[in-house]
Design a protein around this motif. Structure first.
Motif, PDB file in Angstrom:
ATOM      1  N   ALA A  50       0.847  -1.189   0.000  1.00  0.00           N
ATOM      2  CA  ALA A  50       0.000   0.000   0.000  1.00  0.00           C
ATOM      3  C   ALA A  50       0.885   1.242   0.000  1.00  0.00           C
ATOM      4  O   ALA A  50       1.695   1.441   0.906  1.00  0.00           O
ATOM      5  N   CYS A  51       0.754   2.079  -1.033  1.00  0.00           N
ATOM      6  CA  CYS A  51       1.567   3.293  -1.155  1.00  0.00           C
ATOM      7  C   CYS A  51       0.683   4.521  -0.920  1.00  0.00           C
ATOM      8  O   CYS A  51      -0.359   4.668  -1.564  1.00  0.00           O
ATOM      9  N   ARG A  52       1.104   5.370  -0.001  1.00  0.00           N
ATOM     10  CA  ARG A  52       0.375   6.616   0.245  1.00  0.00           C
ATOM     11  C   ARG A  52       0.918   7.661  -0.718  1.00  0.00           C
ATOM     12  O   ARG A  52       2.087   8.043  -0.666  1.00  0.00           O
ATOM     13  N   ILE A  53       0.053   8.128  -1.603  1.00  0.00           N
ATOM     14  CA  ILE A  53       0.436   9.076  -2.637  1.00  0.00           C
ATOM     15  C   ILE A  53      -0.024  10.466  -2.225  1.00  0.00           C
ATOM     16  O   ILE A  53      -1.221  10.687  -1.986  1.00  0.00           O
ATOM     17  N   THR A  54       0.900  11.405  -2.110  1.00  0.00           N
ATOM     18  CA  THR A  54       0.563  12.784  -1.749  1.00  0.00           C
ATOM     19  C   THR A  54       1.079  13.722  -2.839  1.00  0.00           C
ATOM     20  O   THR A  54       1.735  13.286  -3.797  1.00  0.00           O
ATOM     21  N   LYS A  55       0.774  14.986  -2.691  1.00  0.00           N
ATOM     22  CA  LYS A  55       1.205  15.972  -3.679  1.00  0.00           C
ATOM     23  C   LYS A  55       2.723  15.900  -3.884  1.00  0.00           C
ATOM     24  O   LYS A  55       3.479  15.800  -2.938  1.00  0.00           O
ATOM     25  N   ASP A  56       3.120  15.942  -5.147  1.00  0.00           N
ATOM     26  CA  ASP A  56       4.519  15.901  -5.576  1.00  0.00           C
ATOM     27  C   ASP A  56       5.131  14.501  -5.497  1.00  0.00           C
ATOM     28  O   ASP A  56       6.349  14.355  -5.608  1.00  0.00           O
ATOM     29  N   ALA A  57       4.297  13.486  -5.309  1.00  0.00           N
ATOM     30  CA  ALA A  57       4.812  12.112  -5.351  1.00  0.00           C
ATOM     31  C   ALA A  57       4.740  11.606  -6.785  1.00  0.00           C
ATOM     32  O   ALA A  57       3.740  11.804  -7.480  1.00  0.00           O
ATOM     33  N   GLU A  58       5.802  10.971  -7.219  1.00  0.00           N
ATOM     34  CA  GLU A  58       5.835  10.349  -8.538  1.00  0.00           C
ATOM     35  C   GLU A  58       5.757   8.841  -8.349  1.00  0.00           C
ATOM     36  O   GLU A  58       6.429   8.275  -7.488  1.00  0.00           O
ATOM     37  N   THR A  59       4.922   8.193  -9.140  1.00  0.00           N
ATOM     38  CA  THR A  59       4.681   6.767  -8.990  1.00  0.00           C
ATOM     39  C   THR A  59       4.800   6.090 -10.345  1.00  0.00           C
ATOM     40  O   THR A  59       4.237   6.569 -11.335  1.00  0.00           O
ATOM     41  N   VAL A  60       5.521   4.986 -10.381  1.00  0.00           N
ATOM     42  CA  VAL A  60       5.704   4.216 -11.615  1.00  0.00           C
ATOM     43  C   VAL A  60       5.024   2.863 -11.442  1.00  0.00           C
ATOM     44  O   VAL A  60       5.342   2.121 -10.515  1.00  0.00           O
ATOM     45  N   ILE A  61       4.081   2.560 -12.311  1.00  0.00           N
ATOM     46  CA  ILE A  61       3.392   1.270 -12.301  1.00  0.00           C
ATOM     47  C   ILE A  61       3.716   0.572 -13.616  1.00  0.00           C
ATOM     48  O   ILE A  61       3.388   1.081 -14.696  1.00  0.00           O
ATOM     49  N   LEU A  62       4.368  -0.571 -13.537  1.00  0.00           N
ATOM     50  CA  LEU A  62       4.857  -1.259 -14.724  1.00  0.00           C
ATOM     51  C   LEU A  62       3.781  -2.138 -15.351  1.00  0.00           C
ATOM     52  O   LEU A  62       2.825  -2.559 -14.684  1.00  0.00           O
ATOM     53  N   PRO A  63       3.914  -2.452 -16.636  1.00  0.00           N
ATOM     54  CA  PRO A  63       2.965  -3.369 -17.288  1.00  0.00           C
ATOM     55  C   PRO A  63       2.912  -4.710 -16.560  1.00  0.00           C
ATOM     56  O   PRO A  63       3.929  -5.218 -16.095  1.00  0.00           O
TER      57      PRO A  63
END
Length: 281
Positions: A50-63
């Protein structure tokens, strides 16, 4: 820009969205995507993490990754570019397996305010939007491929300089490295293997030691519980495919029969596969 969000239909595109269509059921992405959160916050469960995503967070989700938005604020908003597995595979051949494993194990990171990394992330999104608008360009496919490749070469270099992408495999506490390895093995073998002993042997440790590894990383949980969670997630993903009957899902996941799968699924979710697939009925 708030177009319909899809992970299956297009080779490449840019979108600004709240990911509201990703909050009902877990899905396995046919495509990959890079997200930059511009406001609000959300919890995105990627695999079992579980990743908490906040402002200015960059997230990479792979195929090929399984994910779901498990909660978000009303003002949650991201900029994102989505790319096909074909484009990513063409790129990753140059970068090696360890980099992909790092991105799977550490998919999200908060970019410091007024830092060059954040400014660059915003520029990447501006460029992604520009290339998206060039769909009628004779060289649009080449531009898309080159853009995604250049982005990951940039990211690889920054991670390598900071020794980030080596961390899950080669650095940090030994038990933490073993935990990451256990999660990777679950992704690879969950369809065929549910035995704690199997995964412990793959890691060259005892089942008892694997329990200690898991308890340190996720207090209160056992290896068997993580195996069950990963298997339930796999069943949920397959239930999103209307072309697969429950019996076919049972066969693919090596359950003895449909009724066994149904009992297992209900034990862990409180509902039957049929009710999960058609909640309104």
């Amino acid at each position: 820009m708030d177009e319909r969000f899809s992970l299956k239909s297009r080779h490449y595109y840019y979108i600004e969205t709240n990911l509201s269509t990703c909050g009902d059921f877990p899905c396995r992405t046919d495509s990959g995507m890079v997200l930059l959160c511009t406001s609000g916050e959300a919890v995105i469960t990627i695999g079992l993490a579980a990743c908490r995503i906040t402002k200015d967070a960059e997230t990479v989700i792979l195929p090929g990754t399984t994910f779901i938005v498990t909660g978000s604020s009303e003002d949650f908003w991201v900029k994102a570019f989505v790319f096909s597995k074909e484009i990513y595979d063409h790129t990753v051949l140059r970068l090696g397996v360890s980099f992909s494993r790092y991105l799977i194990n550490a998919p999200s990171y908060l970019l410091p305010v007024n830092n060059d990394f954040l400014k660059n992330a915003e520029r990447w999104m501006e460029t992604a939007a520009l290339i998206h608008k060039e769909n009628d360009n004779d060289f649009s496919l080449l531009m898309q491929r080159n853009f995604v490749q250049t982005y990951f070469l940039y990211l690889y270099d920054k991670c390598k300089r900071q020794v980030y992408f080596e961390y899950p495999e080669n650095q940090g506490p030994r038990k933490q490295r073993q935990f990451y390895a256990f999660l990777s093995l679950l992704d690879k073998h969950i369809v065929e293997e549910r035995s704690v002993t199997f995964y412990a042997e793959k890691l060259c440790i005892t089942s008892r030691y694997l329990r200690k590894v898991v308890e340190r990383a996720t207090p209160g949980e056992s290896p068997k519980e993580l195996i069950d969670k990963r298997l339930v997630l796999e069943i949920k993903v397959m239930l999103q495919n209307p072309d697969l009957s429950i019996q076919e899902i049972a066969d693919k996941l090596h359950f003895p029969d449909q009724s066994y799968l149904s009992r297992y699924f209900k034990l862990h979710t409180g509902t039957s596969p049929s009710m999960y697939r058609h909640p309104g009925l």
